[in-house]
Design an enzyme around this catalytic site. Structure first.
Site, PDB file in Angstrom:
ATOM      1  CB  ALA A  64      -0.911   0.001   1.219  1.00 19.39           C
ATOM      2  CB  ALA A  65       2.869   3.019  -1.490  1.00 22.66           C
ATOM      3  CE1 TYR A 131       6.338   5.580  -5.073  1.00 22.83           C
ATOM      4  CE2 TYR A 131       7.816   5.692  -6.957  1.00 22.83           C
ATOM      5  CZ  TYR A 131       7.025   4.957  -6.101  1.00 22.83           C
ATOM      6  OH  TYR A 131       6.929   3.593  -6.246  1.00 22.83           O
ATOM      7  CE  LYS A 135       6.886   2.672  -2.490  1.00 24.74           C
ATOM      8  NZ  LYS A 135       6.185   1.616  -1.747  1.00 24.74           N
ATOM      9  CG  PHE A 159      13.763  -1.271 -12.726  1.00 23.95           C
ATOM     10  CD1 PHE A 159      14.715  -0.407 -13.239  1.00 23.95           C
ATOM     11  CD2 PHE A 159      14.116  -2.035 -11.617  1.00 23.95           C
ATOM     12  CE1 PHE A 159      15.983  -0.306 -12.667  1.00 23.95           C
ATOM     13  CE2 PHE A 159      15.377  -1.947 -11.042  1.00 23.95           C
ATOM     14  CZ  PHE A 159      16.313  -1.078 -11.570  1.00 23.95           C
ATOM     15  CG  ASN A 160       9.032   0.861 -16.183  1.00 23.09           C
ATOM     16  OD1 ASN A 160       8.414   1.833 -15.790  1.00 23.09           O
ATOM     17  ND2 ASN A 160      10.276   0.949 -16.635  1.00 23.09           N
ATOM     18  CG  LEU A 176       5.418   3.127 -23.307  1.00 26.20           C
ATOM     19  CD1 LEU A 176       4.935   4.274 -24.186  1.00 26.20           C
ATOM     20  CD2 LEU A 176       6.913   2.883 -23.495  1.00 26.20           C
ATOM     21  NE  ARG A 261       7.899  16.135 -20.013  1.00 23.76           N
ATOM     22  CZ  ARG A 261       6.798  15.780 -19.369  1.00 23.76           C
ATOM     23  NH1 ARG A 261       6.828  14.764 -18.535  1.00 23.76           N
ATOM     24  NH2 ARG A 261       5.668  16.443 -19.563  1.00 23.76           N
TER      25      ARG A 261
END
Length: 302
Positions: A64-65, A131, A135, A159-160, A176, A261
């Site tokens: 949970a976060a 964020y 963590k 990671f993703n 993405l 960016r």
């Protein structure tokens, strides 16, 4: 073991609770409201910032976060409140008497790598977002608590994450793969790509990540504190991800180019430690990750 999974109604928490129940553990899922939980997982009402169940629990998987990087710049105090103070409250309620704790952390704790080399757990931690900072603070708190002998703790840095289990794809439209699939499905008009689209990231199936949680929980012992990257180490550029989505779905993904960016050219992990210590490795590559997410999305919208 009797296990508490925080965030069990969320995307990753659901997959973790599902794997734990399938492995034969007695699983409670901490939820703030009515939530769809996996078969065999009991809902337990609670909130990191409110009343928490005290167990006793043999283990806790803490997922949970608040997790959106850009939103953390807009309201950093909310992120510190939930991600740090909430973790402290959880440790006080359930983190004692040898409890095993597995904490869901993130690659956002690392300093951006200038050269794109895979990040090992020993890489510099210097988060650039609120964020990531929250963590890392929660990681440190958990690991210091473990060194007292009160708990055993393993931190899993991901990671993703994408893919789907039980027809539940990633619900975050800012990422993405979900955004590309939404464009392919006709739910969004286009995908925006910053810069040349050559930035490389890695992607992990949510069920492979859930398997890592089960292995970490079953392996850790009181007084231990471990940190593992969980990933494939195989990166794909934005263009490669979009091409995979088009190939898997058979549909075009309209993309618009935006100004570049500042961002690392590549962000992938070295996951040698978790392979060596826990025997874990990812079993699904990008096409299967995208395919599972697409099947879940189209089934949800039938």
């Amino acid at each position: 073991m009797r296990i508490l999974v925080t965030g069990a109604g969320g995307y990753i928490g659901y997959a973790v609770a599902r794997r734990l129940a399938a492995a034969g553990h007695d699983v409670d899922g901490l939820v703030r409201r009515d939530a769809d939980l996996p078969r065999g997982v009991r809902p337990v009402a609670g909130d990191l910032l409110g009343p928490l169940p005290e167990g006793p629990y043999d283990g806790v998987c803490h997922l949970a976060a608040l997790t959106r990087v850009r939103a953390s710049f807009d309201d950093p105090l909310a992120y510190y409140d939930t991600n740090v103070r909430g973790t402290l409250a959880l440790l006080r309620a359930a983190g004692r008497d040898g409890t095993r704790v597995v904490f869901g952390s993130t690659a956002a704790v690392y300093a951006p790598p200038p050269d794109g080399r895979p990040l090992a757990e020993t890489a510099e931690t210097a988060p650039v977002s609120p964020y990531g900072a929250t963590k890392l603070a929660a990681e440190q708190m958990i690991r210091h608590h473990a060194r007292t002998g009160a708990i055993g703790a393993t931190v899993l840095r991901t990671f993703n994450v994408s893919g789907a289990v039980d027809g539940r794809p990633d619900p975050d439209p800012t990422r993405l793969i979900p955004k590309s699939l939404a464009v392919a499905a006709g739910h969004e008009p286009h995908l925006e790509i910053n810069g040349d689209g050559l930035a490389v990231r890695e992607y992990l199936h949510v069920d492979d990540l859930a398997d890592a949680y089960v292995r970490a929980l079953e392996a850790v012992r009181p007084g231990e504190d471990r940190v593992y990257n969980v990933g494939t180490g195989a990166g794909a550029s934005v263009h490669e991800v979009v091409a995979t989505v088009e190939r898997v779905t058979g549909r075009p993904v309209r993309a618009l180019r935006r100004p570049a960016r500042p961002e690392p050219p590549a962000l992938v992990c070295d996951a040698a430690a978790i392979r060596a210590d826990l025997g874990w490795r990812a079993s699904r590559a990008l096409p299967e990750i995208v395919g599972d997410a697409w099947n879940a999305l189209t089934r949800t919208n039938d």
